[in-house]
Scaffold this active site. Structure first.
Site, PDB file in Angstrom:
ATOM      1  N   LYS A 175     -56.847  47.342 -29.926  1.00  0.00           N
ATOM      2  CA  LYS A 175     -57.183  46.322 -30.910  1.00  0.00           C
ATOM      3  C   LYS A 175     -57.101  44.954 -30.256  1.00  0.00           C
ATOM      4  O   LYS A 175     -56.372  44.837 -29.274  1.00  0.00           O
ATOM      5  CB  LYS A 175     -56.275  46.390 -32.127  1.00  0.00           C
ATOM      6  CG  LYS A 175     -54.755  46.456 -31.895  1.00  0.00           C
ATOM      7  CD  LYS A 175     -54.018  45.466 -31.043  1.00  0.00           C
ATOM      8  CE  LYS A 175     -54.050  44.016 -31.410  1.00  0.00           C
ATOM      9  NZ  LYS A 175     -53.299  43.187 -30.394  1.00  0.00           N
ATOM     10  N   TYR A 214     -52.388  42.214 -37.330  1.00  0.00           N
ATOM     11  CA  TYR A 214     -51.380  43.131 -37.893  1.00  0.00           C
ATOM     12  C   TYR A 214     -51.130  42.815 -39.369  1.00  0.00           C
ATOM     13  O   TYR A 214     -50.910  43.726 -40.176  1.00  0.00           O
ATOM     14  CB  TYR A 214     -50.066  43.053 -37.112  1.00  0.00           C
ATOM     15  CG  TYR A 214     -50.151  43.725 -35.765  1.00  0.00           C
ATOM     16  CD1 TYR A 214     -49.922  45.089 -35.637  1.00  0.00           C
ATOM     17  CD2 TYR A 214     -50.477  43.010 -34.620  1.00  0.00           C
ATOM     18  CE1 TYR A 214     -50.014  45.724 -34.402  1.00  0.00           C
ATOM     19  CE2 TYR A 214     -50.570  43.627 -33.385  1.00  0.00           C
ATOM     20  CZ  TYR A 214     -50.336  44.979 -33.287  1.00  0.00           C
ATOM     21  OH  TYR A 214     -50.440  45.603 -32.064  1.00  0.00           O
TER      22      TYR A 214
HETATM   23  P1  NAD Z   1     -52.712  42.322 -19.705  1.00  0.00           P
HETATM   24  O1  NAD Z   1     -53.266  41.013 -19.278  1.00  0.00           O
HETATM   25  O2  NAD Z   1     -51.259  42.565 -19.486  1.00  0.00           O
HETATM   26  O3  NAD Z   1     -53.496  43.503 -18.981  1.00  0.00           O
HETATM   27  C1  NAD Z   1     -54.907  43.486 -18.883  1.00  0.00           C
HETATM   28  C2  NAD Z   1     -55.334  44.420 -17.780  1.00  0.00           C
HETATM   29  O4  NAD Z   1     -56.742  44.272 -17.606  1.00  0.00           O
HETATM   30  C3  NAD Z   1     -54.688  44.101 -16.421  1.00  0.00           C
HETATM   31  O5  NAD Z   1     -54.376  45.285 -15.765  1.00  0.00           O
HETATM   32  C4  NAD Z   1     -55.795  43.378 -15.688  1.00  0.00           C
HETATM   33  O6  NAD Z   1     -55.718  43.537 -14.283  1.00  0.00           O
HETATM   34  C5  NAD Z   1     -57.032  44.077 -16.226  1.00  0.00           C
HETATM   35  N1  NAD Z   1     -58.245  43.298 -16.057  1.00  0.00           N
HETATM   36  C6  NAD Z   1     -59.399  43.774 -15.569  1.00  0.00           C
HETATM   37  N2  NAD Z   1     -60.318  42.825 -15.507  1.00  0.00           N
HETATM   38  C7  NAD Z   1     -59.736  41.685 -15.940  1.00  0.00           C
HETATM   39  C8  NAD Z   1     -60.178  40.359 -16.079  1.00  0.00           C
HETATM   40  N3  NAD Z   1     -61.433  39.988 -15.780  1.00  0.00           N
HETATM   41  N4  NAD Z   1     -59.308  39.456 -16.557  1.00  0.00           N
HETATM   42  C9  NAD Z   1     -58.059  39.793 -16.899  1.00  0.00           C
HETATM   43  N5  NAD Z   1     -57.565  41.069 -16.781  1.00  0.00           N
HETATM   44  C10 NAD Z   1     -58.410  41.997 -16.301  1.00  0.00           C
HETATM   45  O7  NAD Z   1     -53.073  42.492 -21.232  1.00  0.00           O
HETATM   46  P2  NAD Z   1     -52.402  43.528 -22.245  1.00  0.00           P
HETATM   47  O8  NAD Z   1     -51.333  42.847 -23.002  1.00  0.00           O
HETATM   48  O9  NAD Z   1     -52.090  44.783 -21.532  1.00  0.00           O
HETATM   49  O10 NAD Z   1     -53.607  43.761 -23.284  1.00  0.00           O
HETATM   50  C11 NAD Z   1     -54.630  44.694 -23.035  1.00  0.00           C
HETATM   51  C12 NAD Z   1     -55.197  45.168 -24.367  1.00  0.00           C
HETATM   52  O11 NAD Z   1     -54.150  45.816 -25.096  1.00  0.00           O
HETATM   53  C13 NAD Z   1     -55.697  44.057 -25.276  1.00  0.00           C
HETATM   54  O12 NAD Z   1     -56.802  44.518 -25.981  1.00  0.00           O
HETATM   55  C14 NAD Z   1     -54.542  43.808 -26.223  1.00  0.00           C
HETATM   56  O13 NAD Z   1     -54.950  43.274 -27.473  1.00  0.00           O
HETATM   57  C15 NAD Z   1     -54.007  45.216 -26.380  1.00  0.00           C
HETATM   58  N6  NAD Z   1     -52.589  45.254 -26.745  1.00  0.00           N
HETATM   59  C16 NAD Z   1     -52.232  46.036 -27.788  1.00  0.00           C
HETATM   60  C17 NAD Z   1     -50.917  46.106 -28.175  1.00  0.00           C
HETATM   61  C18 NAD Z   1     -50.524  47.011 -29.314  1.00  0.00           C
HETATM   62  O14 NAD Z   1     -49.360  46.970 -29.719  1.00  0.00           O
HETATM   63  N7  NAD Z   1     -51.437  47.832 -29.817  1.00  0.00           N
HETATM   64  C19 NAD Z   1     -49.952  45.378 -27.497  1.00  0.00           C
HETATM   65  C20 NAD Z   1     -50.335  44.595 -26.415  1.00  0.00           C
HETATM   66  C21 NAD Z   1     -51.665  44.542 -26.047  1.00  0.00           C
END
Ligand code: NAD
Length: 367
Positions: A130, A215
């Site tokens: 999401k 949320y």
């Molecule tokens: P994050 O920045 O920690 O991780 C993103 C990942 O994408 C990294 O591994 C990064 O290397 C990769 N990536 C690939 N191409 C990229 C680019 N061009 N720019 C930036 N990163 C790139 O983010 P996150 O917190 O892991 O979030 C990822 C997804 O998960 C999002 O959609 C976020 O909304 C979702 N999320 C959901 C929950 C939940 O509780 N359901 C919690 C946190 C995040």
């Protein structure tokens, strides 16, 4: 399309399936459904990957990462074979790997549509984080691509598998607090690094509402069991704050439901809050925190005198419940309770909320 009534029934069915054992097909094969995780960031690596040990029907078989050393390290730690390591260039070759049933997209929001559509074209089911995508148009393309490929699409709405939320929903539906009148929720956290993708509009699609306010919106919908018919919103953002040059900080939105229930929600990137409150003419259901990873609490009654410990959810954890639900949907050819249409519905409402804040007027929603 799954409507709200179907969702409630489906949620019950998901729990029942777990309580009474596996669908027959899964019992027959005994094979666990294989997941490829795309994006080894805070959520994909920090939260999802460690959860496979809690799953009954799902296993980790592949990783997609732009960082080969990290991918090798994670693969070694979690027993992913060499043939299961991919990067963003050779991603489409997952089509030749029969170990992979589902691709779980854990990337910045602007990449969700592309990586979902490419997964479907490679013949894989998709679980996408999401918010579903940066626009409703992209959500529609994702749904169409998965439908065309005959593959399932589920959105990572983990709270639908979380014991406290399920118990709160059950009690609201059972009439424990009488006729529902008013819903309130505040969701927020303090955003940090101004260069993070979450604060870049092109990558996030928007600010706190897309990331954390969603949320509150979700909870308003699953707690009332209704779809809003109109929204009214007000935004408050200090555009001189380097974090908020491109995206909103605070956005307050009101939801009007067909029964007359009013929803009042606040989304923030400048304060920590996680609260859900549903009021009826006979009492209230309150969760605080309500949608956290752990430590959620629930009260049902007139105030906080009656704290509830809910029965276990459908999985050992909310994530195991979510991963195994998708696995079971694949095995028994059922639609996930939080399918792509559910993600699209939220993004359409979010677009209306942004429009309302921009135009300073009430926006009615399509039925
Ligand atoms: P994050 O920045 O920690 O991780 C993103 C990942 O994408 C990294 O591994 C990064 O290397 C990769 N990536 C690939 N191409 C990229 C680019 N061009 N720019 C930036 N990163 C790139 O983010 P996150 O917190 O892991 O979030 C990822 C997804 O998960 C999002 O959609 C976020 O909304 C979702 N999320 C959901 C929950 C939940 O509780 N359901 C919690 C946190 C995040």
């Amino acid at each position: 399309m799954i409507d709200r009534r179907d969702f409630v029934l489906a949620a019950g069915a998901a729990i029942a399936a777990t309580a009474t054992g596996l669908p027959a097909a899964a019992q027959d094969t005994g094979r666990k459904i294989g997941y490829a995780i795309v994006g080894l960031g805070g959520y994909g690596l920090g939260v999802i990957i460690p959860q496979f040990k809690n799953c009954q029907h799902s296993k980790l078989v592949a990783l997609v990462s732009g960082d080969p050393a990290k991918a090798r390290r994670v693969a070694a730690e979690y027993g992913v074979p060499e043939r299961g390591i991919y990067n963003y260039q050779n991603y489409d070759s997952i089509k030749d790997n029969p170990d992979i049933d589902v691709v779980y997209v854990c990337l910045p929001v602007s990449m969700h549509a592309e990586y979902t559509i490419r997964a479907a074209q490679a013949g894989k089911h998709v679980l996408c984080e999401k918010p579903m995508a940066v626009s409703s148009a992209e959500c529609e393309q994702m749904i169409a691509a998965c439908r065309k490929a005959g593959k399932k699409l589920m959105i990572g709405y983990r709270c639908h598998f979380e014991a406290y939320n399920l118990e709160a929903i059950r009690r609201a539906r059972a009439g424990d607090i009488g006729k529902l009148r008013y819903f309130r929720s505040e969701h927020g956290f303090v955003a940090g690094n101004p260069n993070a993708w979450r604060l870049k509009k092109a990558m996030s699609g928007g600010g706190s509402l897309m990331d954390i306010g969603i949320y509150a919106l979700q909870a308003a919908r699953y707690m009332t069991g209704e779809e809003p018919v109109a929204v009214f919103a007000h935004e408050q953002t200090d555009r001189n704050d380097p974090r908020f040059r491109e995206v909103e900080d605070m956005i307050q939105f009101q939801l009007e439901f067909p029964s007359g229930v009013i929803g009042s929600c606040m989304s923030m990137y400048s304060a920590n809050q996680n609260h859900v409150l549903l009021m009826g003419d006979k009492g209230r259901i309150e969760l605080e925190p309500g949608t956290s990873y752990s430590g959620n609490r629930l009260w049902v009654g007139r105030g906080r005198e009656n704290e509830i410990t809910p029965p276990p959810g459908p999985g050992a954890t909310q994530w195991a419940g979510q991963l195994d639900h998708m696995a079971q949907c694949i095995v028994s050819n059922r639609e996930p309770i939080v399918a792509g249409e559910e993600g699209l519905r939220d993004i359409r409402i979010i677009e209306a909320i942004y429009q309302s804040a921009r135009e300073r007027r009430r926006i009615t929603l399509r039925a």
